[in-house]
Design a protein around this motif. Structure first.
Motif, mmCIF file in Angstrom:
data_model
loop_
_atom_site.group_PDB
_atom_site.id
_atom_site.type_symbol
_atom_site.label_atom_id
_atom_site.label_comp_id
_atom_site.label_asym_id
_atom_site.label_seq_id
_atom_site.Cartn_x
_atom_site.Cartn_y
_atom_site.Cartn_z
ATOM 1 N N SER A 1 0.753 -1.021 -0.216
ATOM 2 C CA SER A 1 0.169 -0.178 0.079
ATOM 3 C C SER A 1 1.003 1.172 -0.035
ATOM 4 O O SER A 1 1.956 1.326 0.340
ATOM 5 C CB SER A 1 -0.907 -0.063 1.154
ATOM 6 N N PRO B 1 -0.412 -6.211 -4.621
ATOM 7 C CA PRO B 1 -1.504 -5.314 -4.025
ATOM 8 C C PRO B 1 -2.863 -5.980 -4.231
ATOM 9 O O PRO B 1 -3.377 -6.415 -5.353
ATOM 10 C CB PRO B 1 -1.102 -3.837 -4.518
ATOM 11 N N GLN C 1 -6.106 -1.652 -2.771
ATOM 12 C CA GLN C 1 -4.746 -0.961 -2.742
ATOM 13 C C GLN C 1 -4.363 -0.357 -4.186
ATOM 14 O O GLN C 1 -3.784 0.744 -4.084
ATOM 15 C CB GLN C 1 -3.632 -2.080 -2.290
ATOM 16 N N GLU D 1 -6.090 2.714 -4.631
ATOM 17 C CA GLU D 1 -5.541 3.804 -3.863
ATOM 18 C C GLU D 1 -4.246 4.284 -4.627
ATOM 19 O O GLU D 1 -4.034 5.662 -4.846
ATOM 20 C CB GLU D 1 -5.118 3.456 -2.468
#
Length: 328
Positions: A151, A285, A289, A292
């Protein structure tokens, strides 16, 4: 007798005066495919110009980082450099368009965009004082680290290396809430060994070539950005050549860089698997994630546009090309 000798010497003088040796700096280590290809191209150019033009290559960063090299180019101590595209961003900011973070999903998208934008980048550089001969595939940069990074928060907790003299990356790091350690490339391996840094983002082929991979344990399966390299010669020096010698240089180096581009693509495909075989564990990920990361990357890109590091027109052109390719 003396008169004939003087006449003979004067007849040779114009040939000597026209002889040009382009001094080229690069961070690529001696013995790498890029340096070997540049030396071979230099030998071909020297032969075809009958000694009027030659290349002298300074590998391994012996002339300093990008900023130091360009200072030396301005005063004529050097004449050009083989570097990552971002090294020439001060002259032509839109040359960074291929480096927009988390833009490409695969090499198919890269190729679709490069088909149209490569000539644009080369012309933009030439219009701003740099003669170049083609882009060389540098592969996707991935995060490699001593601790798992899945992350953005994971990366924020790391001591991430950032190249010196890279203003766009510095602004991106600030937008992402990172506190990177800024170092010249020659200090990276030592800093990994001492723990001064514990992570970096680089193409796997660079990590293998420079032995950085041996100091980390994880690679994050997220292509942060696409990278490319190029050779650029200051136009002031290139323009001193005759039209015929310029044509020879463009032909020989153009062929060289087309070949390097093809070879670079294959090397970069293989390097990702190679670092895994060397023991690096892959971190994947989650979809959340990845979303993001993408949101943060888009925010970073908009910041680069706002700060004048990239034009809105060029970014829109990139997105249009990607939309067209994905629709097909």
């Amino acid at each position: 007798m003396m008169l004939r000798f003087v006449v003979a010497v004067m007849a040779l003088f114009p040939v000597l005066a026209l002889a040009t040796t382009f001094k080229i700096s690069t961070l690529y280590p001696d013995g790498t495919s890029v340096v070997r290809a540049l030396k071979k191209a230099g030998a071909t150019i020297e032969e075809r110009t009958e000694g009027r033009v030659a290349l002298k290559i300074y590998p391994g960063g012996v002339m300093g980082d990008d900023r130091a090299v360009q200072r030396k180019i301005r005063i004529g101590q050097l004449h050009g450099q083989m570097a990552q595209g971002g090294a020439f961003a001060d002259a032509y900011p839109d040359g960074q368009i291929l480096n927009v973070p988390l833009t490409f999903n695969d090499y198919g998208e890269v190729d679709a965009v490069r088909e149209e934008l490569d000539p644009v980048i080369l012309k933009g550089l030439e219009d701003n004082g740099w003669i170049s001969f083609g882009l060389v595939d540098g592969g996707f940069a991935y995060i490699m680290s001593t601790q798992p990074v899945a992350s953005l928060a994971d990366l924020q907790a790391r001591k991430l290396w950032l190249p010196a003299s890279d203003s766009a990356s510095a602004k991106a790091a600030k937008t992402l809430g990172l506190s990177p350690i800024v170092l010249n490339i020659g200090s990276v391996l030592t800093s990994l060994q001492t723990g001064a840094i514990d992570s970096f983002a680089a193409p796997p082929v660079a990590a293998l070539t420079l032995q950085w991979y041996a100091r980390v344990k994880y690679i994050t399966d997220l292509p942060l950005l696409y990278t490319y390299g190029l050779l650029a010669i200051d136009k002031r020096y290139f323009d001193r050549l005759s039209e015929g010698d310029q044509k020879i240089m463009r032909e020989v180096l153009g062929n060289t860089f087309r070949q390097l581009d093809q070879e670079g693509r294959e090397q970069n495909r293989e390097a990702f698997q190679a670092v895994q075989q060397q023991g690096l564990e892959t971190v994947t990920p989650s979809d959340e994630q990845r979303a993001e990361w993408k949101s943060a990357a888009d925010k970073t890109t908009q910041g680069l546009v706002a700060d004048g590091e990239l034009s809105r027109a060029m970014l829109d052109r990139l997105h249009r090309l990607l939309d067209d390719y994905r629709a097909r």
